[in-house]
Every structure is written in structure tokens, then in C-alpha cells.
Write a protein that holds these residues in place. Structure first.
Motif, PDB file in Angstrom:
ATOM      1  N   GLY A   5     -14.746  11.137  -4.007  1.00  0.00           N
ATOM      2  CA  GLY A   5     -15.154   9.756  -4.245  1.00  0.00           C
ATOM      3  C   GLY A   5     -14.457   9.166  -5.457  1.00  0.00           C
ATOM      4  N   GLY A   6     -14.457   7.842  -5.523  1.00  0.00           N
ATOM      5  CA  GLY A   6     -13.922   7.144  -6.691  1.00  0.00           C
ATOM      6  C   GLY A   6     -12.421   7.017  -6.748  1.00  0.00           C
ATOM      7  N   ASP A   7     -11.700   7.358  -5.667  1.00  0.00           N
ATOM      8  CA  ASP A   7     -10.240   7.310  -5.702  1.00  0.00           C
ATOM      9  C   ASP A   7      -9.742   5.863  -5.745  1.00  0.00           C
ATOM     10  N   TYR A   8      -8.927   5.550  -6.739  1.00  0.00           N
ATOM     11  CA  TYR A   8      -8.250   4.252  -6.761  1.00  0.00           C
ATOM     12  C   TYR A   8      -6.741   4.409  -6.592  1.00  0.00           C
ATOM     13  N   ALA A   9      -6.263   5.653  -6.691  1.00  0.00           N
ATOM     14  CA  ALA A   9      -4.829   5.925  -6.497  1.00  0.00           C
ATOM     15  C   ALA A   9      -4.656   7.396  -6.142  1.00  0.00           C
ATOM     16  N   ALA A  10      -3.580   7.684  -5.412  1.00  0.00           N
ATOM     17  CA  ALA A  10      -3.233   9.065  -5.073  1.00  0.00           C
ATOM     18  C   ALA A  10      -1.726   9.132  -4.859  1.00  0.00           C
ATOM     19  N   TYR A  11      -1.087  10.172  -5.437  1.00  0.00           N
ATOM     20  CA  TYR A  11       0.366  10.307  -5.371  1.00  0.00           C
ATOM     21  C   TYR A  11       0.745  11.762  -5.121  1.00  0.00           C
ATOM     22  N   ASN A  12       1.810  11.970  -4.358  1.00  0.00           N
ATOM     23  CA  ASN A  12       2.400  13.304  -4.232  1.00  0.00           C
ATOM     24  C   ASN A  12       3.140  13.659  -5.507  1.00  0.00           C
ATOM     25  N   ILE A  13       3.120  14.940  -5.862  1.00  0.00           N
ATOM     26  CA  ILE A  13       3.918  15.441  -6.975  1.00  0.00           C
ATOM     27  C   ILE A  13       4.794  16.568  -6.454  1.00  0.00           C
ATOM     28  N   GLU A  14       5.885  16.828  -7.158  1.00  0.00           N
ATOM     29  CA  GLU A  14       6.861  17.807  -6.680  1.00  0.00           C
ATOM     30  C   GLU A  14       6.415  19.234  -6.930  1.00  0.00           C
ATOM     31  N   CYS A  53      -2.110  14.351  -6.244  1.00  0.00           N
ATOM     32  CA  CYS A  53      -3.041  14.035  -7.325  1.00  0.00           C
ATOM     33  C   CYS A  53      -3.912  12.859  -6.892  1.00  0.00           C
ATOM     34  N   TYR A  54      -5.223  12.997  -7.051  1.00  0.00           N
ATOM     35  CA  TYR A  54      -6.165  11.926  -6.746  1.00  0.00           C
ATOM     36  C   TYR A  54      -6.776  11.435  -8.064  1.00  0.00           C
ATOM     37  N   PHE A  55      -6.638  10.140  -8.322  1.00  0.00           N
ATOM     38  CA  PHE A  55      -7.105   9.570  -9.580  1.00  0.00           C
ATOM     39  C   PHE A  55      -8.347   8.715  -9.326  1.00  0.00           C
ATOM     40  N   LYS A  56      -9.368   8.887 -10.183  1.00  0.00           N
ATOM     41  CA  LYS A  56     -10.679   8.298  -9.941  1.00  0.00           C
ATOM     42  C   LYS A  56     -11.103   7.429 -11.120  1.00  0.00           C
ATOM     43  N   ASN A  57     -11.744   6.302 -10.813  1.00  0.00           N
ATOM     44  CA  ASN A  57     -12.161   5.383 -11.866  1.00  0.00           C
ATOM     45  C   ASN A  57     -13.601   5.615 -12.306  1.00  0.00           C
ATOM     46  N   TRP A  58     -14.197   6.733 -11.897  1.00  0.00           N
ATOM     47  CA  TRP A  58     -15.469   7.177 -12.441  1.00  0.00           C
ATOM     48  C   TRP A  58     -15.511   8.698 -12.308  1.00  0.00           C
ATOM     49  N   ILE A  59     -16.668   9.308 -12.597  1.00  0.00           N
ATOM     50  CA  ILE A  59     -16.755  10.769 -12.611  1.00  0.00           C
ATOM     51  C   ILE A  59     -17.743  11.197 -11.533  1.00  0.00           C
ATOM     52  N   THR A 150     -23.442   6.907 -23.438  1.00  0.00           N
ATOM     53  CA  THR A 150     -21.983   6.946 -23.378  1.00  0.00           C
ATOM     54  C   THR A 150     -21.362   6.480 -24.684  1.00  0.00           C
ATOM     55  N   ASP A 151     -22.154   5.826 -25.541  1.00  0.00           N
ATOM     56  CA  ASP A 151     -21.692   5.453 -26.880  1.00  0.00           C
ATOM     57  C   ASP A 151     -22.738   5.921 -27.890  1.00  0.00           C
ATOM     58  N   PRO A 152     -22.852   7.238 -28.095  1.00  0.00           N
ATOM     59  CA  PRO A 152     -23.909   7.777 -28.956  1.00  0.00           C
ATOM     60  C   PRO A 152     -23.680   7.414 -30.411  1.00  0.00           C
ATOM     61  N   PRO A 153     -24.702   7.569 -31.253  1.00  0.00           N
ATOM     62  CA  PRO A 153     -24.486   7.426 -32.695  1.00  0.00           C
ATOM     63  C   PRO A 153     -23.338   8.321 -33.155  1.00  0.00           C
ATOM     64  N   GLU A 154     -22.651   7.888 -34.178  1.00  0.00           N
ATOM     65  CA  GLU A 154     -21.444   8.583 -34.644  1.00  0.00           C
ATOM     66  C   GLU A 154     -21.734  10.058 -34.936  1.00  0.00           C
ATOM     67  N   ASP A 155     -20.819  10.916 -34.494  1.00  0.00           N
ATOM     68  CA  ASP A 155     -20.828  12.364 -34.712  1.00  0.00           C
ATOM     69  C   ASP A 155     -21.788  13.120 -33.784  1.00  0.00           C
ATOM     70  N   TYR A 156     -22.349  12.433 -32.798  1.00  0.00           N
ATOM     71  CA  TYR A 156     -23.229  13.113 -31.843  1.00  0.00           C
ATOM     72  C   TYR A 156     -22.590  13.073 -30.460  1.00  0.00           C
ATOM     73  N   PRO A 157     -22.771  14.134 -29.664  1.00  0.00           N
ATOM     74  CA  PRO A 157     -22.137  14.189 -28.339  1.00  0.00           C
ATOM     75  C   PRO A 157     -22.898  13.365 -27.304  1.00  0.00           C
ATOM     76  N   GLY A 158     -22.172  12.562 -26.539  1.00  0.00           N
ATOM     77  CA  GLY A 158     -22.753  11.801 -25.448  1.00  0.00           C
ATOM     78  C   GLY A 158     -22.230  12.278 -24.106  1.00  0.00           C
ATOM     79  N   VAL A 159     -22.832  11.811 -23.033  1.00  0.00           N
ATOM     80  CA  VAL A 159     -22.402  12.197 -21.695  1.00  0.00           C
ATOM     81  C   VAL A 159     -21.154  11.411 -21.296  1.00  0.00           C
ATOM     82  N   ASP A 160     -20.454  11.916 -20.270  1.00  0.00           N
ATOM     83  CA  ASP A 160     -19.200  11.297 -19.837  1.00  0.00           C
ATOM     84  C   ASP A 160     -19.418   9.916 -19.225  1.00  0.00           C
ATOM     85  N   GLN A 161     -20.430   9.798 -18.388  1.00  0.00           N
ATOM     86  CA  GLN A 161     -20.587   8.557 -17.628  1.00  0.00           C
ATOM     87  C   GLN A 161     -22.026   8.383 -17.178  1.00  0.00           C
TER      88      GLN A 161
END
Length: 376
Positions: A5-14, A53-59, A150-161
Motif C-alpha cells: 500500500g501507499g505506492d506513489y512511484a515504482a522503478y526498476n533498478i539494475e 523499488c516501490y516508494f510509499k508516501n506513508w508507512i 509525530t512531533d514530540p517534545p524535544e529529545d523524546y522519541p515519537g512514532v513514525d506516522q
């Protein structure tokens, strides 16, 4: 591991090298996650049978697939305008009792539960350390602790999305994070009974973390909420009665302590030029950059809840409680502190809190349970 899910682009690589997909994703500000594998069919710009490669605009959530490699990227320093869901959200609270908004980034905004509003003091825009957090520990003892922001107080870990959806009187935050092995959704809702105004004006909000363990082993899961109700940042209560005592201080916390130790004090203001003003009344609050203020309050246990009793008989006086529904499936703990780092450290170490001390600025509640493999 795939993330369908979430694919906005996909490209072949060598080359059959997944790190190429990771590098390309890092170079694209729109890319939040990626996947690599041999294309099962022609799709976007990928040809069947070739490395893609499949590129996604969310997680998207993880999905076990032996022939797929995937990952999540974090764009350090990247910024963009907030989505409309972050600017406003469903107001939570009983009808006519004030409300709070749980925003799409996990922050709590528009505080009007302290009898503030058009006829009283100004709403408090945000209490940055009013946060939810979760801790997951696997069977090997590996522990992940993150704030549900996703924007926690400074120096604290937040979730990706976080993916937000809401329809009054309910908000839902779907949580996505590459480091957390469980699926989690935070629900928030107020009581509303059609045709029953008495029940619908109940001044309460329920927060429920729904979790699912897709792994093959049990995990320990903890959920907590911290409420820094002792200090109103960028607020002042100086308009009205004059202070009975003023003295210089180093930080706003010093003013909170001075008021707590003075039997005459009911409210306090820390000014932008590091002066502490003590009041024996409670003036209405108003926004003031660089100021902090608060009412004298004392966190204490009352039966099965943690209660902050705010002094006086003024519009902003009264109490607020943190409580959990009783259950044999989890344990509940409470904690208080004058700083958030102590609360967070307690929760990180054990998934529980260390107990209640009076005259502290912040109160918190934590719930801890074991989640069996495949269970919700």
C-alpha cells in the motif's frame, strides 16, 4: 517483510541491492517508506520479473513476505505545512463542560476544560508535555518506548506516522512505527446519549489504546498518559488583583514551588523577566509569550484515581482526575513529578510509575499488560 500500500512511484533498478531503494527514498522528501523485490507483474514503471523499488508516501503496516525487503526513512530537518487535520480536530468533552482536541499528530490542543472560554479566560492552545506513550517489550527483553506523537517534545522519541480520523464525539489515531512490533490504535471519545442531556454533560474523556500482537510470541505492552496541569506555559494571570508578593527566580518551576509552600498563595505568575508573582486570588488567564502561570494544586490518590485538587472557589478551581477501568488483565500505576523526564524515565524502565507525592506539577497514569501471540 513487505509494506503493501501507499505506492506513489515504482522503478526498476539494475542491481539486486535493496540499499539502492533506501538511498533513493532518502533523496525524495515525499518518500516515507520503501520496499524491494522482483516485480510480480507490470506495475507503474516496473517490469515483471525485474528488480523493483516501490516508494510509499506513508508507512503501511508490516506484512511477512520472504522475498521482499522494506524499510522506513526519517527526513531529518524536513518541514512542510501541517495537514488540515493537524490544525483542528474533534472537540472532546461533555456538552457544555469544555473540551480538548486530540490532533492528528498526537498533540492535545484547545484546552477549555478549566472554565475558560468567551465569558472567561482564554483557551490554552497547547500543553506540550500532555502526552500519551507506549512501551513494548518482547520475550527476549528488547524494549521500545515512544510517545504517541509525530512531533514530540524535544529529545523524546515519537512514532513514525499517525493516521487520523474523527467524527464527533470520537477521534481515532492509527499508529505506525517501524520499531514497534504490534499494531496499535488510540481512540478518544466523550459520553453522548441521545435525548439524555444529563449523561451527555458528563465532564470526562475516555482514551483507549487498542492493540493487536501479530507476532508468534507474547509481548508486554504498557500505555501511559502524562498531564502537566501545574503549569500553563505562555499564559499569565496578572490582569486583575495585584500580587501580594514578588521576588526574582531562576526558572518558572521555582514559582510553582514558592506558591506550593506558601499557605496564602492560590495562584502564581512567572514573568518574562524572571519575576515570581504570588496571588491570594485567581485572575483570568490570557496568552503572554515567555510567561508561565498556574493554580496551587495537589495531586493525591482518591480511591482508585489520581486527583489534582486546585485551590480556591474560582472559575478555574476544582479538580481533575486520572483513572482506569478496573480489570484483572492489566495493572495500573500512578506517578507525580515536577518534571516530565522523571515520569518518562520511570515508564521507560519498567512500564510502570513509582507512586504519588503531593505538591508536584505533573501527574501520570500507566496501564501494563501481557499480550499473547495473535491476541487483541
Amino acid at each position: 517483510i513487505d509494506r503493501p500500500g501507499g505506492d506513489y512511484a515504482a522503478y526498476n533498478i539494475e542491481s539486486q541491492d535493496p540499499t539502492i531503494c533506501q538511498t533513493l527514498c532518502c533523496d525524495d522528501i515525499n518518500c516515507q517508506s520503501w520496499a524491494y523485490g522482483l516485480a510480480p507483474g507490470d506495475y507503474l514503471n516496473c517490469t515483471q520479473g525485474l528488480p523493483c523499488c516501490y516508494f510509499k508516501n506513508w508507512i503501511p503496516p508490516q506484512n511477512p513476505q520472504p522475498a521482499i525487503t522494506s524499510g522506513v526513512v526519517r527526513h531529518i530537518g524536513a518541514s512542510s505545512s501541517p495537514a488540515s487535520g493537524i490544525r483542528s480536530s474533534v472537540p472532546l468533552g461533555g456538552l457544555g463542560t469544555g473540551s480538548i482536541e486530540l490532533r492528528a499528530d498526537g498533540s492535545l490542543h484547545e484546552w477549555t476544560i478549566m472554565n475558560s472560554g468567551p465569558a472567561g479566560g482564554a483557551k490554552i492552545q497547547v500543553l506540550d508535555e500532555a502526552v500519551f506513550g507506549m512501551r513494548v517489550q518482547d520475550k527476549d527483553g528488547k524494549t521500545i518506548t515512544k510517545l504517541i506523537r509525530t512531533d514530540p517534545p524535544e529529545d523524546y522519541p515519537g512514532v513514525d506516522q499517525i493516521q487520523y480520523s474523527g467524527s464527533w464525539p470520537t477521534s481515532r489515531l492509527q499508529i505506525y512505527d517501524a520499531d514497534i512490533p504490534i499494531e496499535a490504535t488510540l481512540y478518544a471519545f466523550s459520553r453522548y446519549s441521545i435525548g439524555n442531556e444529563h449523561e451527555s454533560t458528563t465532564p470526562s474523556i475516555v482514551f483507549s489504546l487498542n492493540v493487536y500482537n501479530p507476532t508468534d510470541d507474547p509481548v508486554n505492552i504498557s500505555f501511559f498518559f502524562n498531564l502537566p496541569f501545574g503549569m500553563e506555559t505562555d499564559q499569565q494571570r496578572s490582569v486583575g488583583e495585584t500580587p501580594y508578593h514578588t521576588q526574582p527566580i531562576n526558572v518558572a518551576d521555582d514559582c510553582f514551588i514558592l506558591c506550593s509552600d506558601d499557605t496564602q498563595c492560590i495562584s502564581w505568575v512567572s514573568t518574562s523577566n524572571a519575576q515570581c508573582q504570588l496571588y491570594n486570588t485567581v485572575n483570568l488567564n490570557a496568552y503572554a509569550s515567555g510567561f508561565s502561570s498556574g493554580l496551587k494544586g495537589e495531586w493525591m490518590m482518591n480511591s482508585s484515581s489520581l486527583v489534582d485538587n486546585r485551590a480556591g472557589e474560582f472559575p478555574a478551581s476544582g479538580n481533575i482526575a486520572l483513572a482506569s477501568i478496573s480489570s484483572t488483565e492489566y495493572t495500573v500505576s500512578y506517578g507525580t513529578s515536577n518534571d516530565f523526564v522523571s515520569i518518562f524515565d520511570q515508564f521507560t524502565i519498567s512500564g510502570s510509575l513509582d507512586g504519588v507525592q503531593p505538591s508536584k506539577m505533573q501527574g501520570a497514569i500507566a496501564v501494563k499488560a501481557t499480550l499473547q501471540a495473535g491476541s487483541r
